[in-house]
Design a protein around this motif. Sequence first.
Motif, PDB file in Angstrom:
ATOM      1  N   UNK A   1       0.826  -1.210   0.000  1.00 22.49           N
ATOM      2  CA  UNK A   1       0.000   0.000   0.000  1.00 22.49           C
ATOM      3  C   UNK A   1       0.862   1.263   0.000  1.00 22.49           C
ATOM      4  N   UNK A   2       1.101   1.830  -1.175  1.00 19.67           N
ATOM      5  CA  UNK A   2       1.889   3.063  -1.251  1.00 19.67           C
ATOM      6  C   UNK A   2       1.042   4.323  -1.176  1.00 19.67           C
ATOM      7  N   UNK A   3      -0.272   4.174  -0.973  1.00 19.79           N
ATOM      8  CA  UNK A   3      -1.194   5.305  -1.051  1.00 19.79           C
ATOM      9  C   UNK A   3      -1.391   5.974   0.306  1.00 19.79           C
ATOM     10  N   UNK A   4      -1.799   7.241   0.247  1.00 17.49           N
ATOM     11  CA  UNK A   4      -2.006   8.054   1.437  1.00 17.49           C
ATOM     12  C   UNK A   4      -3.422   8.614   1.471  1.00 17.49           C
ATOM     13  N   UNK A   5      -3.871   8.961   2.669  1.00 18.08           N
ATOM     14  CA  UNK A   5      -5.115   9.694   2.835  1.00 18.08           C
ATOM     15  C   UNK A   5      -4.753  11.151   3.108  1.00 18.08           C
ATOM     16  N   UNK A   6      -4.943  12.047   2.146  1.00 17.40           N
ATOM     17  CA  UNK A   6      -4.476  13.430   2.278  1.00 17.40           C
ATOM     18  C   UNK A   6      -4.917  14.142   3.551  1.00 17.40           C
ATOM     19  N   UNK A   7      -6.163  13.914   3.978  1.00 18.47           N
ATOM     20  CA  UNK A   7      -6.627  14.568   5.201  1.00 18.47           C
ATOM     21  C   UNK A   7      -5.824  14.092   6.405  1.00 18.47           C
ATOM     22  N   UNK A   8      -5.508  12.811   6.410  1.00 20.01           N
ATOM     23  CA  UNK A   8      -4.708  12.264   7.516  1.00 20.01           C
ATOM     24  C   UNK A   8      -3.279  12.801   7.460  1.00 20.01           C
ATOM     25  N   UNK A   9      -2.725  12.931   6.268  1.00 18.50           N
ATOM     26  CA  UNK A   9      -1.379  13.508   6.120  1.00 18.50           C
ATOM     27  C   UNK A   9      -1.347  14.925   6.671  1.00 18.50           C
TER      28      UNK A   9
END
Length: 780
Positions: free
Chosen positions: A491-499
């Motif tokens: 899983x290389x993906x991010x949740x922008x709000x969490x970032x």
Amino acid sequence: MKRGFCILAIISAALTASAQPKWAKCDKGSHIVITQQGGHTLGYNQNSGVKILTVDGFAFKDLNRNGKLDKYEDWRLSSEERAKDLASQLSLDEIAGLMLYSAHQQIPGNATDPLPTKRGHYNGLTFKQTRGVAPSALTDEQIKFVGKDYVRHILITKVQNAYTAAEWNNNLQALCESIGHGIPANNSSDPRHRGSKSGDEFDAGGGSQSAWPSALGMAATFDPANIKRFAEIASAEYRALGITTALSPQSDLSTEPRWRRLYMGYGEHSGLVADCVRAYSDGFQTSSEKQRIEGAWGRESVNAMAKHWPGGATGEAGRDAHFGIGKYAVYPGNNFEEHLVPFTKGAFALEGGTKQVAAIMPYYTISYNQDPSGENVGNALSKYMIKDLLRGKYGYEGVICTDWRVAEKYVDHRTSNGKPYGMEHLPVEEYFYRALILGVDQFGGVNSTENIKKAYTLGVERLGEKAIRERFELSAVRLLRNFFRVGLFENPYLEPHRSQEIVGNAEFMQAGYDVQVKSIVMLKNHNSTLPLSSKAKVYIEKREFEPQRDWWTDKIKGGAKVGYGVSIDMLRKHLNIVENPDEADCAVVFIDGPTVGRGHSNADMEAGGNGYIPISLQYSDYIAKYARKQSIAGGDIYEDFTNRTYRNKRTTTDNKYEMEAVIRAKKMMGNRPVIVVVRVKRPLVLAEIEPYADAILLGYEVQNQAYVELIKGNAEPSGLLPMQMPKDMRTVELNKEDVPFDLECYKDADGNIYNFGFGLNWSGVIKDWRTEKYAPRKVK
């Protein structure tokens, strides 16, 4: 499927009850996330062509879309087994792309960068020219080097904010996932947390990222626990930005006080530097128990790339190897072995479970006359430095990556271009070939596979295709291990709000600010000038600041400015500022240390000289009466001489006005105290300002409000000098570039000697466990 909607997928009823774990599938908008009981969390883009396989009740990503579970897709296997399987499947083009590290990338892209490989356009336009293009969109150049050249290691510099960086990461990973074997991107960053880049004022409510002292400032705390805490926080922020490799720690033993990059390392005590490097690397690479994948590696880990093997801080007369004028690292004290200590006892001796740093970067320098064979070439092209020492004697098994633009044509010794030092006469593909044969795996600052594929062709001709293919696959395995161990394939993906919530959160900001305050060294406190009383009236002069010379171009940049050297609005919030010096109880002066040049001048060449001039650590004009008559090293294809001496030549600094401001403040104050804040990146000759100061605070790339905490007495000074402060430039010229603690140190009016480890608190000279453990050794 609507964003945020999750379904529970029940595995085939044909499976036995004991093999029926459940997994949840959630649409995050930019990607799908699968969480599963007893298995790894998976993330993928629904438009990339990747499908989900179910084997033994678990979910796996079919990255190469062949309908079966390959070993490299099986998260139950070791990183070594997965890497070997994938490397054996890759084409030459794919391996070649893995072996490249991109030029610096900004988010959004910068179309005006002087270096073409750093530029970014959007359908041929600059970002400002576009309409409706998101700042997180991929540039034309990124799409090309990812899609055509299979580049998967990308160096990120400026980002608009954490949310944009996370969105950009997701766009990038979706593109990578849709190509070939679905190899994700392993993004990286140079150090990005210096407090001086975060504005004057501390914001407890959070910011773009947490702010800390420079590495030299971290060393000034003399406590590696502070470095480890920084690394743990920075790694969390890196992962939230999509960064999984840190191009750090800088592990050079900084024994030459004039070196421009000194502030990026941990000083001149090899034991302290080794401890700092170890703490830094453990903090970045070690995941918490629940997030581990293999050993101490896991989803919180960031690969650390220690630099610069075998130490790059001994450039003759302080010159730096970004330019051919500084390509020689010299060892007049025969102290080469001590410069390896930060690596052998730091980077290669980790305590957190990952054993050694994931990668090593050699420096540009020629470690002059250190190869027993007599060969003098840049470290990345040196058989002795790479094959014999790093791979051989010390058994290093991780990735070796060249510094940026080593394998590029050398066109001028005065500008920063290609740096194949000692082998400038060869074709570019020969640089690649030689480095690979010696044990180098990766090439920094290269966006095109053209020359590395030419190197492969040379290998076919000289070794045979089987042998050169095996050599390429070996590098691929080393490189891919660093992807698998940190969970990028799953899983290389991010949740922008969490970032956005993680990066620069209040807890991280406070932790960084506290260490900023701890790092400041109080050098002088005559008659207990500090701390000031709450009612003290403080004067700070509004003055002129002259334009500075750009180190990269050696040209004056910008124009003169008028100001205070600090945010006056910030000071007014914390101190009783008065406009009239006659009404003041004291004056405070914020100054920067002397600006240093590159040690070379076109004007000197035009006047018939060899071009070499002194690098000075004082504000006043300096004549190098004690410089060497004959340089230790010399020679370049663009020079018809080998003696790089600058004896009896003059140099000036661009900011003499800083010293003049201190003298002027003392004249205005008379018998009233003057407090001087000196912001430094390297040592300086304090004899020019100390007599005019009643108190001196020295800091390393910290926010200016941190100094105010000590001025007011909100905190007690605890920092210690991580480097000696020279008495004068004579002792600097006579110092041996490779030897620590060999300067004659400055003695102030109170009788204190500004040696390594010196610092004051409210009670006087600091003596504690730190000064005992890291005491400077005596130089014979």
